[in-house]
Design a protein around this motif. Structure first.
Motif, PDB file in Angstrom:
ATOM      1  N   GLU A  91       0.836  -1.203   0.000  1.00  0.00           N
ATOM      2  CA  GLU A  91       0.000   0.000   0.000  1.00  0.00           C
ATOM      3  C   GLU A  91       0.871   1.254   0.000  1.00  0.00           C
ATOM      4  O   GLU A  91       0.553   2.250  -0.659  1.00  0.00           O
ATOM      5  CB  GLU A  91      -0.933  -0.012   1.204  1.00  0.00           C
ATOM      6  CG  GLU A  91      -2.054  -1.042   1.076  1.00  0.00           C
ATOM      7  CD  GLU A  91      -2.885  -1.173   2.333  1.00  0.00           C
ATOM      8  OE1 GLU A  91      -2.550  -0.494   3.330  1.00  0.00           O
ATOM      9  OE2 GLU A  91      -3.857  -1.947   2.323  1.00  0.00           O
ATOM     10  N   GLN A  95       1.127   4.214  -2.966  1.00  0.00           N
ATOM     11  CA  GLN A  95       1.078   5.651  -2.720  1.00  0.00           C
ATOM     12  C   GLN A  95       2.223   6.368  -3.424  1.00  0.00           C
ATOM     13  O   GLN A  95       2.070   7.477  -3.928  1.00  0.00           O
ATOM     14  CB  GLN A  95       1.126   5.923  -1.213  1.00  0.00           C
ATOM     15  CG  GLN A  95      -0.149   5.524  -0.476  1.00  0.00           C
ATOM     16  CD  GLN A  95      -0.048   5.730   1.022  1.00  0.00           C
ATOM     17  OE1 GLN A  95       1.041   5.985   1.560  1.00  0.00           O
ATOM     18  NE2 GLN A  95      -1.171   5.618   1.711  1.00  0.00           N
ATOM     19  N   ASN A 121      -8.589  10.993  -6.294  1.00  0.00           N
ATOM     20  CA  ASN A 121      -8.025  11.942  -5.331  1.00  0.00           C
ATOM     21  C   ASN A 121      -6.921  11.227  -4.553  1.00  0.00           C
ATOM     22  O   ASN A 121      -6.632  10.045  -4.803  1.00  0.00           O
ATOM     23  CB  ASN A 121      -9.113  12.480  -4.389  1.00  0.00           C
ATOM     24  CG  ASN A 121      -9.921  11.373  -3.723  1.00  0.00           C
ATOM     25  OD1 ASN A 121      -9.359  10.369  -3.281  1.00  0.00           O
ATOM     26  ND2 ASN A 121     -11.242  11.534  -3.658  1.00  0.00           N
ATOM     27  N   ALA A 122      -6.330  11.929  -3.613  1.00  0.00           N
ATOM     28  CA  ALA A 122      -5.193  11.368  -2.879  1.00  0.00           C
ATOM     29  C   ALA A 122      -5.565  10.082  -2.151  1.00  0.00           C
ATOM     30  O   ALA A 122      -4.732   9.173  -2.005  1.00  0.00           O
ATOM     31  CB  ALA A 122      -4.669  12.403  -1.879  1.00  0.00           C
ATOM     32  N   LYS A 123      -6.815   9.964  -1.732  1.00  0.00           N
ATOM     33  CA  LYS A 123      -7.241   8.795  -0.976  1.00  0.00           C
ATOM     34  C   LYS A 123      -7.449   7.574  -1.873  1.00  0.00           C
ATOM     35  O   LYS A 123      -7.129   6.442  -1.490  1.00  0.00           O
ATOM     36  CB  LYS A 123      -8.524   9.121  -0.222  1.00  0.00           C
ATOM     37  CG  LYS A 123      -8.998   7.996   0.695  1.00  0.00           C
ATOM     38  CD  LYS A 123     -10.235   8.419   1.465  1.00  0.00           C
ATOM     39  CE  LYS A 123     -10.715   7.285   2.387  1.00  0.00           C
ATOM     40  NZ  LYS A 123     -11.923   7.676   3.156  1.00  0.00           N
ATOM     41  N   THR A 124      -7.994   7.799  -3.075  1.00  0.00           N
ATOM     42  CA  THR A 124      -8.358   6.668  -3.938  1.00  0.00           C
ATOM     43  C   THR A 124      -7.264   6.269  -4.924  1.00  0.00           C
ATOM     44  O   THR A 124      -7.274   5.148  -5.439  1.00  0.00           O
ATOM     45  CB  THR A 124      -9.627   6.998  -4.734  1.00  0.00           C
ATOM     46  OG1 THR A 124      -9.374   8.142  -5.589  1.00  0.00           O
ATOM     47  CG2 THR A 124     -10.790   7.305  -3.812  1.00  0.00           C
TER      48      THR A 124
END
Length: 402
Positions: A91, A95, A121-124
């Protein structure tokens, strides 16, 4: 205590050493006491407790004797921890790799349902990276670049616009996935020639009629044939390639094509299989843009042109000036009149806007509109429940508008 240990299924990243530490604390043992009972040094026990040393089969058996439970429990605990640790590291890698998404047609792949549709977005983005790694079947963006960079050397392009390797590779990959695991017969050139001859007679049929026959004829000759939705940035509507020395692939995009273009593209790709080498990947976009001339493309063009309308009919072809004449000529040749119109337009015998009604448009079959699909879409757009109810009722009453 043994029963509790056997059913222990943690959902967090906890090294097996946490369980060891809890048990020796319960017994009021020091790490040195445990080391003596296990036959290990105090340093090694410290490494076990801190997750720095793995629990091996030998250690698991010793822990079973000293602390209880079973060797299987301790090995499962270790494997569970290492798997979760690897997942966490993966993970973190995803990123770091989000910039890779800029090289790929993410929106188009979402629209086609290849990967889950969601906001970027940054999360997905890390999750999208993970989906795309699975889609391409690679371990990292670096492996993707290495694999497709080497594949790019085999590309034989017809257009200068065919430079977006991300879009091209995504479109090619969709064909690869369709073909993976299909054990068709080994390629037989004589059979494929016969198949192509039989497919020429199918130009008079609708896609629903000719498609299954076309696939079967190709299959029997060792050629896999698929339709894959276009990815605009790829500027590629047809490809001929070899998946291995015994299996060829012809991949086309049917979307938005008229039948004259579709059939010419197919026979153009068939020509590449019949005439040219097995190491090249022929990317073809026969409409629009600046065309790149090559001997292989010229040969494929000429072969397809003469296969559909043999040269001995050229003089008669030039005299066709009416729809009736075109229809009668097509009947004489046993092909669809739209193919004749396309040839006449291409060679300037008639204007591009003449006789287009003799062509057929191949359009994608729309997905069935259901209440559930409408509901899901509206919920994604954060529409209220009342709006959803009204919209569902409207679709049921007047589905013809879709």
């Amino acid at each position: 205590m043994t029963e509790v240990l056997q059913t222990f299924t943690p959902d967090w990243i906890s090294p097996p050493g946490d369980t060891i530490a809890d048990l020796i604390e319960e017994r009021e043992w020091s790490q040195a006491d445990l080391a003596k009972r296990l036959g290990y040094t105090t340093k090694h026990v410290s490494l076990l407790i801190n997750g720095k040393a793995p629990i091996t089969e030998e250690t698991a058996l010793k822990l079973e004797n000293v602390l209880g439970s079973t060797a299987g429990f301790w090995l499962h605990r270790e494997a569970q921890y290492r798997a979760k640790l690897a997942q966490q590291e993966a993970e973190m890698d995803c990123q770091k790799w989000v910039s890779w998404l800029d090289e790929l047609p993410v929106k188009e792949l979402m629209d086609q349902g290849v990967i889950q549709k969601q906001r970027r977005n940054a999360k997905t983005k890390p999750a999208i990276v993970r989906e795309l790694l699975r889609f391409f079947g690679v371990a990292s963006p670096e492996e993707w670049r290495n694999y497709y960079a080497s594949m790019e050397a085999a590309f034989r392009r017809t257009r200068t616009e065919q430079s977006d390797v991300g879009a091209i590779s995504a479109w090619l990959r969709r064909g690869e996935i369709e073909a993976e695991g299909l054990n068709c017969p080994k390629y037989n050139k004589a059979k494929f020639k016969s198949a192509v001859q039989a497919i020429r007679q199918l130009t008079l049929l609708s896609p629903e009629e000719f498609m299954p026959q076309m696939r079967q004829l190709c299959w029997d000759a060792g050629v896999v044939f698929f339709l894959v939705p276009a990815i605009p940035r790829a500027h590629t509507s047809g490809v001929a390639r070899w998946l291995n020395p015994h299996k060829a692939l012809i991949q086309l995009s049917l979307y938005g094509k008229t039948n004259d273009r579709f059939w010419f593209t197919f026979f153009h790709e068939a020509a590449h299989i019949l005439l040219h080498g097995k190491k090249e990947i022929f990317l073809d976009e026969l409409d629009g843009g600046d065309k790149l001339e090559s001997q292989q493309e010229t040969e494929a063009d000429q072969w397809a042109k003469e296969f559909l309308i043999p040269p001995e009919y050229d003089a008669q072809l030039a005299s066709l000036k009416s729809k009736q004449a075109v229809v009668e000529f097509a009947e004489q040749l046993g092909i669809h009149p739209g193919i004749i119109v396309g040839r006449l337009q291409y060679e300037g015998v008639i204007p591009m806007d003449w006789m287009n009604k003799l062509k057929e448009s191949f359009r994608p079959i729309p997905k069935t509109v259901t209440a559930d699909r409408v509901r899901d879409k509206l919920e994604a757009l954060e529409i209220t429940e009342e709006d959803i109810t009204d919209a569902v009722a409207w679709v049921r009453q007047d589905s013809e508008l879709w």
